[in-house]
Enzyme design. Structure first.
Site, PDB file in Angstrom:
ATOM      1  N   GLU A  35      39.644  69.615  47.896  1.00 40.16           N
ATOM      2  CA  GLU A  35      39.381  71.014  48.082  1.00 40.16           C
ATOM      3  C   GLU A  35      38.593  72.438  47.493  1.00 40.16           C
ATOM      4  O   GLU A  35      39.872  72.409  46.788  1.00 40.16           O
ATOM      5  CB  GLU A  35      40.356  71.453  49.651  1.00 40.16           C
ATOM      6  CG  GLU A  35      39.402  72.509  50.190  1.00 40.16           C
ATOM      7  CD  GLU A  35      40.807  72.761  51.320  1.00 40.16           C
ATOM      8  OE1 GLU A  35      41.811  72.662  51.969  1.00 40.16           O
ATOM      9  OE2 GLU A  35      40.425  73.589  52.546  1.00 40.16           O
ATOM     10  N   LYS A  63      33.819  73.435  57.015  1.00 43.85           N
ATOM     11  CA  LYS A  63      35.216  72.938  57.263  1.00 43.85           C
ATOM     12  C   LYS A  63      34.792  73.628  59.040  1.00 43.85           C
ATOM     13  O   LYS A  63      34.600  74.698  59.053  1.00 43.85           O
ATOM     14  CB  LYS A  63      36.186  74.212  56.751  1.00 43.85           C
ATOM     15  CG  LYS A  63      37.626  73.748  57.198  1.00 43.85           C
ATOM     16  CD  LYS A  63      38.309  74.273  56.267  1.00 43.85           C
ATOM     17  CE  LYS A  63      39.754  74.069  56.239  1.00 43.85           C
ATOM     18  NZ  LYS A  63      40.463  74.617  54.697  1.00 43.85           N
ATOM     19  N   CYS A  96      40.423  69.015  54.592  1.00 41.00           N
ATOM     20  CA  CYS A  96      42.034  69.598  54.985  1.00 41.00           C
ATOM     21  C   CYS A  96      42.785  69.913  56.196  1.00 41.00           C
ATOM     22  O   CYS A  96      42.490  68.747  56.962  1.00 41.00           O
ATOM     23  CB  CYS A  96      42.222  71.020  54.188  1.00 41.00           C
ATOM     24  SG  CYS A  96      43.821  71.242  53.780  1.00 41.00           S
TER      25      CYS A  96
END
Lengths: 366, 366
Positions: B115, B190, B227
């Protein structure tokens, strides 16, 4: 081998155990409950394990701790599977009663038995008629009657996973919930049925039609995700959205089928949904005479409890009957949600739409 | 401690290792790839680990094996965080280039970085303006330009998780996909943003608006769950329903925040959805000067790959830069679905309805 966790705990070099436990189990030390001397004696006399662990929560200003003890029972069948059904069942009742009495004496207030606990798991035989007398009424069957007495006597909520037959002679794989007064509180029917290897459950009964009930008992809001339902993230999710604080996963599963998943799925569900999960699997080898063949299936036990913050207890034996008691503070559920915010960030509206698109074969709007 | 898996593998009594591995990792032996001598030399010279493992699939009659090598890169930053941005980024480029060249020489065809790989993970500082020049264009930014050359040179698909800034100066946490010709193929933003402890990502950027894209590359259908999205079962699910064969989970996560979940969530997702998952986490300690205080954050690496049948590789180091290569046969995805049937038994229509009811505050129809 009796337990993977036992290898880890007993055989790792001492200087590594703390660090290992922290990363693997989620905390440095298992917080062990002190059990009564009578409990130890009984477990030695009747050859079953008893383990106890506790999970903390932070003290709050406005809520009292909501501490209670849960009980998970794993057991083998007692008599050979060719014996008369009533004899087989009575022998199991006799064995399980002793364990429930011990659980009661240790203060257990919600107890869950394994999947179809009062019979051998004959679903690997692919025979149906021969076994149909093991099926029973959810509300009035012998298992419910038997457990109701114990529930009332000990003011204990008991979850009784059975093979149900309804008024229409349809079978279901069902968990009955009996409340602390010994009354039938309701039932949940297994939502997802496996046809994996020799186990073809769809040949026996239908996928559940009870959706995702959460039972608001005296002690906690509880739900039951039966066996193969643990592979389905949405099943776990819905019990959480409906308010469950504890989800029990009674199972009957053998090593060849994903024993390496066993420690993963219920633990993942506890983390993702902010509730306690209790995984229960039967033990022992069951033999069935099928024409000229003998079929054997060995269940690996390994029952365990996971807290909403991912900390889990060691697993029970892979071979031996046992009672796992866990002292939990239900306040942990909200505390973990406040810490991690998975509930707040879930974007359910997006997923409701996406899933609807998938169901209508429109594809997701990527 | 360098790695929990290392403790297990190296320090358990020899007679227990096979049994332990079977139950814990899903197979008796890790199938290790033979790496080139040049790889070993380079890894020693530049102080990074290289590990290689392979996953089998059954040979089929009608489909050829679809074997390819994946590459996961975990790395620390190079320069102190107060240095000029271009210097910091160039130093990281220089380090990562060496690792990618090694990956290419070992035949890696799809590679994923961690990330926001080209910068320190400053989201713990709660400062924004100071760091804004790390944000870059998804299509034309320096990270994409840099990796495009390498992708083209090695005919490698590269996933580049960056901090994106769009034409409207809005920030996003984005994974860019560059194809084997070095062309920008698309991006995913994300979906789920944490506000956990000192990390308050919602203060920096918005939840993704790209839904759940699957990129149909030359080698495989791939997706990226960035994540914190790994905590959301529905995020994983949608990538699977949209056809992903491999889902990468690039992360930046510290031990205090659920290191005990790290081995659980992506592995659970691989099992539940019948695809490979690749978990990548940064390593090293990052320091930030914040007024009079110094903030330090240490990332624990531990990158690993899980196959759709739940077998996983050992984890990479908790401290050291490294490349994990995994040889996979994509035919495994359908084979596992045929064996386990989670897709067939998913009852998505029921869940689409239940979720819609929840979203509309009507409650689930229990």
């Amino acid at each position: 081998m009796d337990s993977v966790d036992e290898i880890l705990i007993k055989k790792l070099p001492k200087n590594e155990v703390d660090k290992f436990n922290r990363i693997f189990f989620g905390r440095k030390d298992h917080s062990t409950l002190r059990l009564k001397d009578e409990t130890k004696k009984a477990s030695e006399n009747d050859n079953f394990d008893v383990f106890g662990y506790s999970f903390d929560a932070t003290k709050e200003q406005l809520r009292q701790p909501r501490v209670l003890r849960l009980g998970l029972v794993q057991h083998s069948i007692v008599l050979p599977t060719h014996k008369p059904i009533t004899e087989q069942r009575t022998a199991i009742f006799h064995k399980v009663k002793k364990i429930i009495e011990i659980a009661a004496s240790e203060g257990v207030k919600i107890l869950c038995l394994q999947e179809t606990w009062a019979m051998p798991f004959f679903l690997c035989t692919r025979e149906k008629e021969k076994w149909s007398q093991f099926a029973e009424s959810a509300q009035f069957g012998p298992s419910t009657m038997f457990l109701s007495e114990l529930a009332k006597k000990h003011e204990m909520v008991i979850i009784s996973p059975i093979l149900e037959i309804d008024e229409n002679a349809t079978w279901w794989n069902t968990a009955v919930v009996i409340n602390e007064k010994g009354h039938y509180l309701g039932k949940h029917r297994k939502n997802h049925l496996p046809s994996v290897g020799s186990f073809s459950e769809t040949a026996y009964y239908s996928p559940g039609n009870t959706n995702h009930p959460v039972f608001d008992t005296k002690y906690a809001k509880i739900a039951i995700n039966i066996c193969y339902g643990r592979h389905h993230a949405l099943n776990w999710l819905m019990f959480g959205l409906n308010g469950a604080e504890i989800v029990f996963n009674p199972a009957a599963t053998i090593s060849e089928f994903g024993e390496s998943f066993w420690g993963i799925e219920a633990r993942n569900a506890a983390i993702a949904n902010g509730y306690f999960t209790c995984s229960i699997n039967r033990v022992g080898t069951e033999e069935f005479n099928l024409n000229d063949k003998v079929i054997k299936r060995t269940y690996y036990g390994s029952s365990y409890v996971t807290a909403p913050n991912g900390i889990r207890t060691p697993m029970m034996s892979r071979q031996k009957d046992g009672l796992l008691t866990a002292e939990v503070d239900l306040n942990a559920c909200r505390q973990v949600k406040d810490q991690w915010g998975f509930n707040m960030t879930s974007r359910l509206d997006m997923y409701a739409e996406s899933l609807q698109n998938i169901v209508e074969n429109k594809g997701d709007n990527q």
